[in-house]
Design a protein around this motif. Structure first.
Motif, mmCIF file in Angstrom:
data_model
loop_
_atom_site.group_PDB
_atom_site.id
_atom_site.type_symbol
_atom_site.label_atom_id
_atom_site.label_comp_id
_atom_site.label_asym_id
_atom_site.label_seq_id
_atom_site.Cartn_x
_atom_site.Cartn_y
_atom_site.Cartn_z
ATOM 1 N N ALA A 216 0.884 -1.276 -0.043
ATOM 2 C CA ALA A 216 0.095 0.018 0.082
ATOM 3 C C ALA A 216 0.937 1.167 -0.158
ATOM 4 O O ALA A 216 0.570 2.239 -0.552
ATOM 5 C CB ALA A 216 -0.833 -0.158 1.239
ATOM 6 N N GLN A 217 1.965 1.075 0.716
ATOM 7 C CA GLN A 217 2.801 2.347 0.631
ATOM 8 C C GLN A 217 3.622 2.722 -0.491
ATOM 9 O O GLN A 217 3.781 3.751 -0.988
ATOM 10 C CB GLN A 217 3.795 2.452 1.922
ATOM 11 C CG GLN A 217 4.467 3.813 2.006
ATOM 12 C CD GLN A 217 4.992 4.197 3.447
ATOM 13 O OE1 GLN A 217 5.243 3.020 4.168
ATOM 14 N NE2 GLN A 217 4.729 5.261 3.742
ATOM 15 N N ALA A 218 3.925 1.534 -1.263
ATOM 16 C CA ALA A 218 4.474 1.806 -2.536
ATOM 17 C C ALA A 218 3.686 2.322 -3.516
ATOM 18 O O ALA A 218 3.908 3.087 -4.227
ATOM 19 C CB ALA A 218 5.062 0.295 -3.023
ATOM 20 N N GLU A 219 2.285 1.874 -3.574
ATOM 21 C CA GLU A 219 1.576 2.528 -4.289
ATOM 22 C C GLU A 219 0.974 3.976 -3.934
ATOM 23 O O GLU A 219 0.854 4.765 -4.853
ATOM 24 C CB GLU A 219 0.062 1.716 -4.195
ATOM 25 C CG GLU A 219 0.190 0.152 -4.832
ATOM 26 C CD GLU A 219 -1.158 -0.676 -4.756
ATOM 27 O OE1 GLU A 219 -2.082 -0.202 -3.820
ATOM 28 O OE2 GLU A 219 -0.891 -1.768 -5.016
ATOM 29 N N ASP A 220 1.125 4.284 -2.642
ATOM 30 C CA ASP A 220 1.008 5.672 -2.204
ATOM 31 C C ASP A 220 2.392 6.517 -2.734
ATOM 32 O O ASP A 220 1.963 7.508 -3.320
ATOM 33 C CB ASP A 220 0.936 5.786 -0.838
ATOM 34 C CG ASP A 220 -0.353 5.309 -0.243
ATOM 35 O OD1 ASP A 220 -1.287 5.238 -0.923
ATOM 36 O OD2 ASP A 220 -0.380 5.114 1.016
ATOM 37 N N ILE A 221 3.422 6.157 -2.511
ATOM 38 C CA ILE A 221 4.528 6.793 -3.276
ATOM 39 C C ILE A 221 4.598 6.903 -4.888
ATOM 40 O O ILE A 221 4.816 7.968 -5.329
ATOM 41 C CB ILE A 221 5.907 6.122 -2.874
ATOM 42 C CG1 ILE A 221 5.851 6.046 -1.305
ATOM 43 C CG2 ILE A 221 7.160 6.737 -3.421
ATOM 44 C CD1 ILE A 221 6.954 5.308 -0.796
ATOM 45 N N LYS A 222 4.004 5.782 -5.576
ATOM 46 C CA LYS A 222 3.885 6.078 -6.808
ATOM 47 C C LYS A 222 2.951 7.160 -7.303
ATOM 48 O O LYS A 222 2.741 7.754 -8.060
ATOM 49 C CB LYS A 222 3.220 4.852 -7.548
ATOM 50 C CG LYS A 222 3.072 4.795 -8.978
ATOM 51 C CD LYS A 222 2.430 3.258 -9.364
ATOM 52 C CE LYS A 222 2.067 3.374 -10.820
ATOM 53 N NZ LYS A 222 0.841 4.227 -11.337
ATOM 54 N N ALA A 223 1.858 7.180 -6.258
ATOM 55 C CA ALA A 223 0.574 8.138 -6.486
ATOM 56 C C ALA A 223 1.367 9.556 -6.440
ATOM 57 O O ALA A 223 1.102 10.691 -7.090
ATOM 58 C CB ALA A 223 -0.617 8.041 -5.640
ATOM 59 N N VAL A 224 2.343 9.776 -5.498
ATOM 60 C CA VAL A 224 2.923 11.062 -5.132
ATOM 61 C C VAL A 224 3.759 11.444 -6.578
ATOM 62 O O VAL A 224 3.864 12.415 -6.981
ATOM 63 C CB VAL A 224 3.754 11.304 -3.846
ATOM 64 C CG1 VAL A 224 5.080 12.253 -4.013
ATOM 65 C CG2 VAL A 224 3.154 10.988 -2.916
ATOM 66 N N ILE A 225 4.443 10.257 -7.091
ATOM 67 C CA ILE A 225 5.308 10.704 -8.405
ATOM 68 C C ILE A 225 4.349 10.833 -9.797
ATOM 69 O O ILE A 225 4.693 11.946 -10.100
ATOM 70 C CB ILE A 225 6.079 9.221 -8.792
ATOM 71 C CG1 ILE A 225 7.076 9.064 -7.518
ATOM 72 C CG2 ILE A 225 6.604 9.352 -9.805
ATOM 73 C CD1 ILE A 225 7.881 7.548 -7.770
ATOM 74 N N ASP A 226 3.338 10.296 -9.521
ATOM 75 C CA ASP A 226 2.223 10.527 -10.597
ATOM 76 C C ASP A 226 1.923 12.002 -10.436
ATOM 77 O O ASP A 226 1.788 12.657 -11.503
ATOM 78 C CB ASP A 226 1.176 9.631 -10.458
ATOM 79 C CG ASP A 226 1.639 8.370 -11.051
ATOM 80 O OD1 ASP A 226 2.437 8.086 -11.682
ATOM 81 O OD2 ASP A 226 0.492 7.521 -10.927
ATOM 82 N N SER A 227 1.726 12.562 -9.154
ATOM 83 C CA SER A 227 1.294 13.930 -9.197
ATOM 84 C C SER A 227 2.295 14.994 -9.287
ATOM 85 O O SER A 227 2.070 16.018 -10.049
ATOM 86 C CB SER A 227 0.743 14.149 -7.593
ATOM 87 O OG SER A 227 1.665 14.168 -6.630
ATOM 88 N N ILE A 228 3.602 14.353 -9.009
ATOM 89 C CA ILE A 228 4.852 15.296 -9.322
ATOM 90 C C ILE A 228 4.871 15.621 -10.971
ATOM 91 O O ILE A 228 5.183 16.485 -11.329
ATOM 92 C CB ILE A 228 5.978 14.692 -8.916
ATOM 93 C CG1 ILE A 228 5.933 15.040 -7.343
ATOM 94 C CG2 ILE A 228 7.256 15.409 -9.465
ATOM 95 C CD1 ILE A 228 7.077 14.169 -6.629
ATOM 96 N N ILE A 229 4.663 14.555 -11.749
ATOM 97 C CA ILE A 229 4.846 14.571 -13.066
ATOM 98 C C ILE A 229 3.558 14.985 -13.863
ATOM 99 O O ILE A 229 3.594 14.939 -14.970
ATOM 100 C CB ILE A 229 5.543 13.310 -13.712
ATOM 101 C CG1 ILE A 229 4.831 12.129 -13.475
ATOM 102 C CG2 ILE A 229 7.079 13.054 -13.019
ATOM 103 C CD1 ILE A 229 5.159 10.722 -14.106
ATOM 104 N N GLY A 230 2.650 15.083 -13.101
ATOM 105 C CA GLY A 230 1.561 15.252 -13.874
ATOM 106 C C GLY A 230 0.839 14.215 -14.515
ATOM 107 O O GLY A 230 0.020 14.282 -15.602
ATOM 108 N N LYS A 231 0.762 12.869 -14.244
ATOM 109 C CA LYS A 231 0.226 11.938 -14.936
ATOM 110 C C LYS A 231 -0.939 11.434 -14.294
ATOM 111 O O LYS A 231 -1.315 11.561 -13.387
ATOM 112 C CB LYS A 231 1.343 10.654 -14.565
ATOM 113 C CG LYS A 231 1.114 9.267 -15.319
ATOM 114 C CD LYS A 231 2.220 8.358 -15.364
ATOM 115 C CE LYS A 231 1.951 7.291 -16.251
ATOM 116 N NZ LYS A 231 2.762 6.123 -16.404
#
Length: 131
Positions: free
Chosen positions: A116-131
């Motif tokens: 779950a935390q790996a998925e949360d960090i992926k979501a943070v990355i997605d928000s940074i790159i605008g994905k």
């Protein structure tokens, strides 16, 4: 602009496991403590460094980040002390551009917590790159 995500927590809390799961979510293959380059994720280069429990490892991780000419670094650090201080003060990245994420911890079902935390960090990355 370069960004850093620091996953911080005590030794043995699952930081390395969580970051290796993140690597897999982004299409790479985790390699224990070794830095991994995700060459194209949303047209960005991301370096994920699961090891980071001492200053020497953080220096190695930052070197890998620089050599890869990556946009985002995701790295493990301890909760406080050498690793967090070094990351904040010696990266060439504005400290305001560092996102600190506290490692979630559980006594049971750690596999679910780490995933779950790996998925949360992926979501943070997605928000940074605008994905």
């Amino acid at each position: 602009m370069k960004k850093i995500i620091g996953l911080y927590g005590r030794q043995g809390s699952g930081k390395t496991t969580t970051l290796n799961l993140l690597i897999e979510l982004l299409g790479g293959k985790g390699q224990e403590d070794n830095p991994v380059l995700i060459d194209k994720y949303g047209e960005k280069r991301i370096v994920i460094t699961p090891g980071g429990d001492d200053k020497d490892m953080i220096e190695k991780n930052l070197d890998a980040f620089g050599k890869a000419e990556a946009h985002i670094l995701v790295t493990a650090t301890r909760t406080k002390g050498q690793t967090t201080d070094y990351l904040s003060n010696h990266t060439g990245v504005n400290p305001k551009e560092i996102t600190w994420i506290k490692k979630n911890y559980a006594e049971i079902r750690t596999d679910l917590v780490n995933q779950a935390q790996a998925e949360d960090i992926k979501a943070v990355i997605d928000s940074i790159i605008g994905k």
